[in-house]
Design an enzyme around this catalytic site. Structure first.
Site, mmCIF file in Angstrom:
data_model
loop_
_atom_site.group_PDB
_atom_site.id
_atom_site.type_symbol
_atom_site.label_atom_id
_atom_site.label_comp_id
_atom_site.label_asym_id
_atom_site.label_seq_id
_atom_site.Cartn_x
_atom_site.Cartn_y
_atom_site.Cartn_z
ATOM 1 N N GLU A 188 -31.871 5.456 5.866
ATOM 2 C CA GLU A 188 -31.211 6.557 5.439
ATOM 3 C C GLU A 188 -32.104 7.836 4.722
ATOM 4 O O GLU A 188 -31.230 8.693 3.944
ATOM 5 C CB GLU A 188 -30.142 6.187 4.784
ATOM 6 C CG GLU A 188 -28.751 6.996 4.954
ATOM 7 C CD GLU A 188 -27.411 6.567 4.535
ATOM 8 O OE1 GLU A 188 -26.735 5.551 4.814
ATOM 9 O OE2 GLU A 188 -26.957 7.305 3.576
ATOM 10 N N HIS A 235 -23.840 11.453 8.184
ATOM 11 C CA HIS A 235 -22.109 11.701 8.025
ATOM 12 C C HIS A 235 -20.856 13.109 7.974
ATOM 13 O O HIS A 235 -20.052 12.839 6.794
ATOM 14 C CB HIS A 235 -22.248 10.468 6.636
ATOM 15 C CG HIS A 235 -23.371 9.783 6.439
ATOM 16 N ND1 HIS A 235 -24.685 9.629 6.560
ATOM 17 C CD2 HIS A 235 -22.692 8.224 6.357
ATOM 18 C CE1 HIS A 235 -25.058 8.269 6.549
ATOM 19 N NE2 HIS A 235 -23.925 7.510 6.338
ATOM 20 N N ARG A 241 0.942 -1.582 0.082
ATOM 21 C CA ARG A 241 0.097 0.288 -0.219
ATOM 22 C C ARG A 241 0.927 1.070 -0.706
ATOM 23 O O ARG A 241 0.662 2.310 1.159
ATOM 24 C CB ARG A 241 -1.257 -0.173 0.938
ATOM 25 C CG ARG A 241 -2.360 -0.784 0.792
ATOM 26 C CD ARG A 241 -3.053 -1.090 2.005
ATOM 27 N NE ARG A 241 -2.344 -1.074 3.061
ATOM 28 C CZ ARG A 241 -2.879 -1.294 4.990
ATOM 29 N NH1 ARG A 241 -3.916 -0.342 5.411
ATOM 30 N NH2 ARG A 241 -2.267 -1.694 5.855
ATOM 31 N N LYS A 285 -0.788 4.468 -0.959
ATOM 32 C CA LYS A 285 -1.965 4.706 -0.104
ATOM 33 C C LYS A 285 -1.157 5.661 1.009
ATOM 34 O O LYS A 285 -1.346 7.153 1.418
ATOM 35 C CB LYS A 285 -2.136 4.315 1.181
ATOM 36 C CG LYS A 285 -3.388 4.320 1.679
ATOM 37 C CD LYS A 285 -3.477 2.675 2.636
ATOM 38 C CE LYS A 285 -4.023 3.182 4.900
ATOM 39 N NZ LYS A 285 -5.185 3.819 4.449
ATOM 40 N N CYS A 312 -29.213 0.857 4.654
ATOM 41 C CA CYS A 312 -27.895 2.317 4.822
ATOM 42 C C CYS A 312 -28.446 3.091 3.028
ATOM 43 O O CYS A 312 -27.183 3.078 2.295
ATOM 44 C CB CYS A 312 -26.810 2.001 4.660
ATOM 45 S SG CYS A 312 -25.761 2.124 6.342
ATOM 46 N N GLY A 314 -27.234 1.086 16.084
ATOM 47 C CA GLY A 314 -26.430 0.205 16.571
ATOM 48 C C GLY A 314 -25.085 0.694 17.609
ATOM 49 O O GLY A 314 -24.866 -0.119 18.669
ATOM 50 N N GLU A 345 -22.072 -1.815 20.353
ATOM 51 C CA GLU A 345 -21.086 -2.538 19.076
ATOM 52 C C GLU A 345 -18.884 -2.548 19.394
ATOM 53 O O GLU A 345 -18.759 -2.196 18.512
ATOM 54 C CB GLU A 345 -21.738 -2.848 18.106
ATOM 55 C CG GLU A 345 -22.927 -2.653 17.276
ATOM 56 C CD GLU A 345 -23.271 -2.358 16.362
ATOM 57 O OE1 GLU A 345 -21.798 -2.435 14.947
ATOM 58 O OE2 GLU A 345 -24.104 -2.020 15.895
HETATM 59 N N1 GLN Z 1 -25.498 -1.397 13.607
HETATM 60 C C1 GLN Z 1 -24.524 -0.772 12.891
HETATM 61 C C2 GLN Z 1 -23.880 0.289 12.792
HETATM 62 O O1 GLN Z 1 -24.941 0.736 13.671
HETATM 63 C C3 GLN Z 1 -25.233 -0.794 10.959
HETATM 64 C C4 GLN Z 1 -24.576 0.147 10.207
HETATM 65 C C5 GLN Z 1 -24.978 -0.228 8.699
HETATM 66 O O2 GLN Z 1 -25.409 -0.197 8.850
HETATM 67 N N2 GLN Z 1 -23.756 0.548 8.056
HETATM 68 O O3 GLN Z 1 -22.893 0.344 12.871
HETATM 69 ZN ZN ZN Z 2 -26.813 2.380 7.820
#
Ligand code: GLN
Ligand code: ZN
Length: 757
Positions: free
Chosen positions: A668, A697, A16, A19, A646, A435, A487
């Protein structure tokens, strides 16, 4: 006679290097000379790899500092107004990444791959001017090494098809302005050598283009072929068949056609036409999009079939597409199991395959030299062990899949939701999140330390639990209603599950360019999939034990797992997906038995798996929906199933989304007001919907008023009983400083709206 061919080569570098130097340059830690120096070293190394493997047609202009669609825009002088005052690298990288005064150009997926290109912005008032520097220089750089390359260009029709117009007009209307620039470019190319081969990529043709676009092909290629008689033009398509275009191209003076026989089997239907035209056929037979070792027996059989139509003299053996979509070399896979490694082939190894396949096809096996015979036998052997290996083919799993009959959950949606509303007792406009919570550097470090055994399992788990506690207390204080654990234990929503499944493999250095300097390292599915033990139960039950609120379980759906992995090529995708779905159905069952009352199954990549051609969509939708439903088929009526997607455009697929039969879907739509939600009302969509109320985002913190307005807009379309309130995606890429006030504002906004209702 030249007989083999590589459509294009990856450019990021085997370690890479590109990069790394780009990121140093962007951070102001090195200068542009250094970037160019590294770029040249890489080009030279990549040319030499190909030369040393005996490749006859090696490309130039397949290299790029960021993206080759962006390079094409620069080559044509298609510079959006906001960048007009800039030049050279400042212009180039500003277009790609934005600068303090101008936002970056949009980026989107290159066909059905995970590579993203920069979307050119065209305007009818643009004045296109040729900038041939890069194209000509790369040719000269290779020639200085004694390598006479073919020159890769993105074709004018594909360029227009992938562009957008700032005035929303039809990009193809600009054909008449763009074509002369390509003609001027070819006139310059003609001066480079006595003869020059030019590969013009027109992958847009595989989408089954409309008659209007089809009608551009003949004038386009008649004109380009008449520029100079020392240029051999090859028109190349990939990822699907392009029979409609082939029927036209055989009546133009192009020298050759590059067709993908791996992903476009139907290209064989045009073979008689190609044969009659006397053109060269660049036969894409070594798959450029996966990591599996070529099966030389099957490939030579395919070539023999092709040669029943097209004379051997006119066949050139090729990769199916650019090798950009595969990792670089197996050389650095030191930790990989040797048997699994023997089944794989990355870009550098694919060069050897192309070389060997062409020798076997053109010379016959009897005439191979000793070294070639060894390679040939090794290929046969590797394919044999792969075909028979017990690590791939698991009788018990196959039996389980064959006998699996529970294709959907019990009860109709109406019945389920009535029970759920009663038992779960959540309010209208219930608040939740998608999540993940911020992935802090401490969390990442803890995961990395645990992976390299620098901390014990106990320490690791304590750290994760600590973070889960933090997420829960914040959500409770903030007043969110349905909670998530955040998560922290997941590095990536696919890798996390892949690591716990049998049949999944991981690489050390299997990086593939995603966009610019960004690379991804997809895991790979090599065998039948099974779940040795539950994957999320411990974390989820821990989280649930810490709160009286409902804790939403969190899984990744089968289609998304498939779309973000390299998938075995010895089984239809739908069957692999079904195996994953069955595994997930066990996880869902375990979760509900452990007291988890809502389970979200993310299908972030459901839409990106759509086939390129209309005629294949139905089959995809059938297995994709089937497998989502299988995944949740074990859920009792009382267990509420959520899903998250998404993206925001559901117009074409709303019936399919409905057919997935999730109780709640979060989507989204934050950036489009309520426009994109209207389709849900139009078709009488019944299930509950959580349209994102703010855009995660961007680091921007939405105000209470703004969210109130957004909720009001949503209420214009759907009734409060059907709506959930949530951000538009997971929060893992955000910082706590952004997440906290944003979610607090979201909760306040819901309170205000509820009071008024
Ligand atoms: N549960 C995942 C999160 O919240 C969903 C992310 C995604 O859909 N890209 O990160
Ligand atoms: Zn998402």
């Amino acid at each position: 006679m030249s007989k083999n061919y590589v459509v294009g080569f990856p450019r990021i570098g085997e370690e890479r290097e590109l990069k790394k130097v780009l990121e140093l340059f962007w951070a102001g830690k090195t200068d542009f000379n250094e970037v160019e120096k590294v770029a040249l070293e890489l080009k030279i190394r990549h040319w030499n790899y190909q030369k040393n493997s005996g490749i006859d047609f090696i490309s130039s202009n397949d290299f790029s500092l960021y993206d080759n669609v962006l390079d094409t825009a620069i080559m044509l002088g298609a510079i959006p107004q906001r960048f007009k005052d800039l030049e050279n690298e400042e212009l180039y990288f500003s277009m790609a990444r934005g600068n303090k005064d101008a936002v970056a150009m949009e980026m989107t997926k290159w066909f059905n791959t995970n590579y993203h290109y920069i979307v050119p912005e065209l305007s009818p008032t643009d004045n296109y001017v040729l900038n041939a520097t890069k194209v000509l220089n790369e040719y000269k750089e290779a020639k200085a090494l004694g390598i006479k390359t073919k020159i890769n260009l993105i074709g004018p029709i594909t360029f227009l098809g992938l562009s957008k117009r700032v005035d929303r007009g039809d990009t193809y209307e600009l054909f008449g302005k763009i074509l002369p620039i390509y003609e001027a470019l070819l006139a310059e190319i003609a001066k480079l050598d006595d003869t020059v081969t030019v590969q013009i990529d027109e992958p847009i043709f595989v989408k089954g283009v409309e008659p209007k676009v089809l009608s551009l092909i003949k004038p386009c290629y008649d004109a380009l072929c008449s520029v100079a008689n020392n240029i051999n033009i090859i028109v190349t398509t990939y990822f699907e068949h392009s029979n409609e275009a082939t029927r036209v191209l055989v009546h133009t003076p192009v020298w050759g056609l590059g067709l993908d026989f791996n992903h476009g089997e139907k290209n064989t239907e045009s073979l008689d036409l190609v044969a009659n035209s006397g053109k060269k056929l660049i036969a894409g037979v070594v798959d450029g999009r996966n990591i599996w070792k070529n099966n030389i027996t099957q490939t030579t059989e395919l070539l023999e079939t092709i040669s029943k139509y097209v004379a051997k003299d006119n066949i050139i053996v090729s990769t199916s597409c650019s090798l950009l979509h595969t990792p670089f070399t197996l050389k650095y896979e030191e930790k990989m199991d040797t048997e699994i490694k023997s089944w794989l082939s990355y870009a550098v190894e694919k060069l050897e395959e192309i070389s060997l396949v062409s020798k076997v096809f053109f010379k016959s096996i009897a005439l191979l030299n000793t070294e070639e015979t060894v390679a040939y036998k090794a290929n046969i052997e590797a394919n044999k062990t792969r075909k028979n290996s017990a690590r791939i083919h698991n009788k018990a799993i196959q039996r389980k899949v064959a006998n699996f009959t529970k294709l959907e959950r019990e009860g109709t949606y109406e019945e389920r939701i009535r029970i759920q509303k009663e038992i779960l007792g959540y309010k209208d406009l219930a608040t939740t999140t998608i999540g993940s919570f911020p992935q802090t550097s401490e969390i990442r470090k803890a995961r990395a330390d645990f992976k390299k055994s620098a901390i014990s399992k106990e320490t690791y788990e304590a750290k994760m639990k600590d973070y889960i506690d933090t997420c829960i207390s914040f959500q409770e204080e903030c007043g969110l209603e349905v909670l998530v654990h955040g998560e922290p234990e997941r590095n990536d929503m696919v890798e996390y599950f892949g690591e716990q499944l049998d049949g999944y493999g991981f690489s050390q250095n299997g990086w593939v360019q995603s966009y610019g300097s960004r690379c991804v390292k997809p895991p790979f599915i090599y065998g039948d999939i099974s779940r040795p033990k539950p994957m999320t139960i411990e974390w989820m039950t821990y989280a649930q034990s810490k709160t009286d609120h409902i804790m939403k379980g969190m899984l990744t759906g089968p289609v998304t797992i498939l779309n973000w992995s390299f998938v075995r090529d010895d089984m239809p995708r739908g069957e692999v997906s079904k195996q994953i779905a069955i595994v997930l159905s066990d996880e869902v069952d375990d979760l509900q038995k452990a007291g988890i009352k809502m389970i979200q199954v993310d299908e972030a990549a459901f839409k990106e798996g759509y086939p390129l051609r209309l005629e294949n969509i139905q089959a995809y939708e059938e297995w994709a929906v089937r497998d989502f439903k299988i995944s949740v088929s074990t859920a009792n009526k009382e267990t509420q199933i959520h899903t998250h997607m998404c993206y925001s455009e559901f117009n074409d697929i709303i019936r399919t989304i409905e057919a997935m039969d999730a109780d709640v879907i979060s989507i989204e739509t934050a950036r489009s007001g309520n426009e994109l939600l209207k389709i849900f009302k139009e078709v009488g969509y019944k299930q509950e919907v959580g349209p994102g109320v703010y855009d995660i985002h961007s680091p921007r913190i939405p105000s209470v008023e703004e969210i109130v307005e957004q909720i009001k807009l949503l209420l214009e379309v759907l009734p409060k009983e059907q709506l959930w309130i949530n951000p538009d995606c997971g929060l893992k890429t955000r910082k706590w400083e952004e997440v906290k006030p944003s979610l607090e504002n979201m909760v306040k906004a819901v309170k205000i709206v509820r009071e008024k209702l």
